[in-house]
Motif scaffolding. Structure first.
Motif, PDB file in Angstrom:
ATOM      1  N   ALA A   1       0.847  -1.187   0.000  1.00 52.99           N
ATOM      2  CA  ALA A   1       0.000   0.000   0.000  1.00 52.99           C
ATOM      3  C   ALA A   1       0.880   1.234   0.000  1.00 52.99           C
ATOM      4  O   ALA A   1       2.017   1.202   0.474  1.00 52.99           O
ATOM      5  N   GLY A   2       0.349   2.322  -0.520  1.00 48.31           N
ATOM      6  CA  GLY A   2       1.088   3.573  -0.537  1.00 48.31           C
ATOM      7  C   GLY A   2       0.361   4.616  -1.347  1.00 48.31           C
ATOM      8  O   GLY A   2      -0.865   4.673  -1.364  1.00 48.31           O
TER       9      GLY A   2
ATOM     10  N   ALA B 213      -4.120   6.920  -3.691  1.00 53.45           N
ATOM     11  CA  ALA B 213      -3.770   5.732  -2.916  1.00 53.45           C
ATOM     12  C   ALA B 213      -3.471   4.592  -3.882  1.00 53.45           C
ATOM     13  O   ALA B 213      -4.084   4.481  -4.949  1.00 53.45           O
ATOM     14  N   LEU B 214      -2.543   3.725  -3.500  1.00 55.86           N
ATOM     15  CA  LEU B 214      -2.104   2.619  -4.337  1.00 55.86           C
ATOM     16  C   LEU B 214      -2.225   1.315  -3.565  1.00 55.86           C
ATOM     17  O   LEU B 214      -1.828   1.237  -2.402  1.00 55.86           O
TER      18      LEU B 214
ATOM     19  N   ALA C 221      -9.658  14.341  -6.666  1.00 53.00           N
ATOM     20  CA  ALA C 221      -8.919  15.384  -7.374  1.00 53.00           C
ATOM     21  C   ALA C 221      -7.871  16.044  -6.474  1.00 53.00           C
ATOM     22  O   ALA C 221      -7.205  16.970  -6.892  1.00 53.00           O
ATOM     23  N   ASP C 222      -7.714  15.551  -5.246  1.00 46.56           N
ATOM     24  CA  ASP C 222      -6.776  16.142  -4.294  1.00 46.56           C
ATOM     25  C   ASP C 222      -5.703  15.121  -3.909  1.00 46.56           C
ATOM     26  O   ASP C 222      -5.374  14.248  -4.701  1.00 46.56           O
ATOM     27  N   THR C 223      -5.189  15.207  -2.695  1.00 51.50           N
ATOM     28  CA  THR C 223      -4.113  14.348  -2.215  1.00 51.50           C
ATOM     29  C   THR C 223      -4.688  13.181  -1.426  1.00 51.50           C
ATOM     30  O   THR C 223      -5.402  13.386  -0.447  1.00 51.50           O
ATOM     31  N   ASP C 224      -4.373  11.953  -1.819  1.00 48.50           N
ATOM     32  CA  ASP C 224      -4.894  10.744  -1.185  1.00 48.50           C
ATOM     33  C   ASP C 224      -3.751   9.750  -1.009  1.00 48.50           C
ATOM     34  O   ASP C 224      -2.823   9.723  -1.809  1.00 48.50           O
ATOM     35  N   ALA C 225      -3.831   8.904   0.023  1.00 46.21           N
ATOM     36  CA  ALA C 225      -2.770   7.919   0.273  1.00 46.21           C
ATOM     37  C   ALA C 225      -3.310   6.763   1.095  1.00 46.21           C
ATOM     38  O   ALA C 225      -4.175   6.956   1.944  1.00 46.21           O
ATOM     39  N   ALA C 226      -2.816   5.572   0.833  1.00 49.51           N
ATOM     40  CA  ALA C 226      -3.073   4.402   1.677  1.00 49.51           C
ATOM     41  C   ALA C 226      -1.969   4.358   2.726  1.00 49.51           C
ATOM     42  O   ALA C 226      -0.790   4.448   2.395  1.00 49.51           O
TER      43      ALA C 226
ATOM     44  N   ALA D 158      -6.164   1.041   5.093  1.00 52.13           N
ATOM     45  CA  ALA D 158      -6.576   2.263   5.767  1.00 52.13           C
ATOM     46  C   ALA D 158      -5.962   3.394   4.963  1.00 52.13           C
ATOM     47  O   ALA D 158      -4.783   3.356   4.618  1.00 52.13           O
ATOM     48  N   ALA D 159      -6.775   4.388   4.645  1.00 56.09           N
ATOM     49  CA  ALA D 159      -6.303   5.458   3.774  1.00 56.09           C
ATOM     50  C   ALA D 159      -6.850   6.791   4.240  1.00 56.09           C
ATOM     51  O   ALA D 159      -7.779   6.855   5.051  1.00 56.09           O
ATOM     52  N   CYS D 160      -6.260   7.848   3.738  1.00 54.24           N
ATOM     53  CA  CYS D 160      -6.795   9.183   4.011  1.00 54.24           C
ATOM     54  C   CYS D 160      -7.103   9.857   2.679  1.00 54.24           C
ATOM     55  O   CYS D 160      -6.383   9.697   1.700  1.00 54.24           O
ATOM     56  N   TRP D 161      -8.223  10.570   2.656  1.00 51.85           N
ATOM     57  CA  TRP D 161      -8.694  11.269   1.464  1.00 51.85           C
ATOM     58  C   TRP D 161      -8.945  12.711   1.828  1.00 51.85           C
ATOM     59  O   TRP D 161      -9.460  13.001   2.905  1.00 51.85           O
TER      60      TRP D 161
END
Length: 107
Positions: free
Chosen positions: A34-35, A60-61, A80-85, A99-102
């Motif tokens: 994840a990343g 997120a990947l 359309a913004d910054t996202d990450a797992a 678990a990720a943040c959006w």
């Protein structure tokens, strides 16, 4: 769970890059990573093509390799913004959860 920051330049145009935030090994030996990534990257480490393009600055990947490190599949999730797992877990039945943040809704 394997925990470490790792990353690199994905195959693709200049600016394609990814960062790993977490990893897990399934009972069958498959590796789930994840990343997040930016721009368009090619995530099949062999000669196949598995392009992903971020919807925003980063997406997120989720990336799955078999026990021998061969590419199985990859997915991106993002707005359309910054996202990450940020974390990953694999159950005994090989179900994977992240678990990720959006910063914006992704659906």
């Amino acid at each position: 769970v394997v925990g470490a920051w790792w990353g690199g330049r994905a195959r693709g145009p200049p600016g394609a890059a990814w960062v790993g935030t977490a990893g897990a090994v399934a009972p069958a030996g498959n590796v789930d990573l994840a990343g997040f990534f930016a721009n368009t990257g090619e995530f099949d480490p062999r000669s196949g093509i598995a392009n992903l393009t971020s919807s925003g600055s980063t997406d997120a990947l989720l990336w799955k390799l078999d026990a021998n490190g061969r590419y199985l599949w990859s997915r991106s999730y993002g707005s359309a913004d910054t996202d990450a797992a940020n974390a990953i877990a694999t159950a005994t039945n090989s179900t994977t959860s992240i678990a990720a943040c959006w910063k914006m809704p992704v659906w």
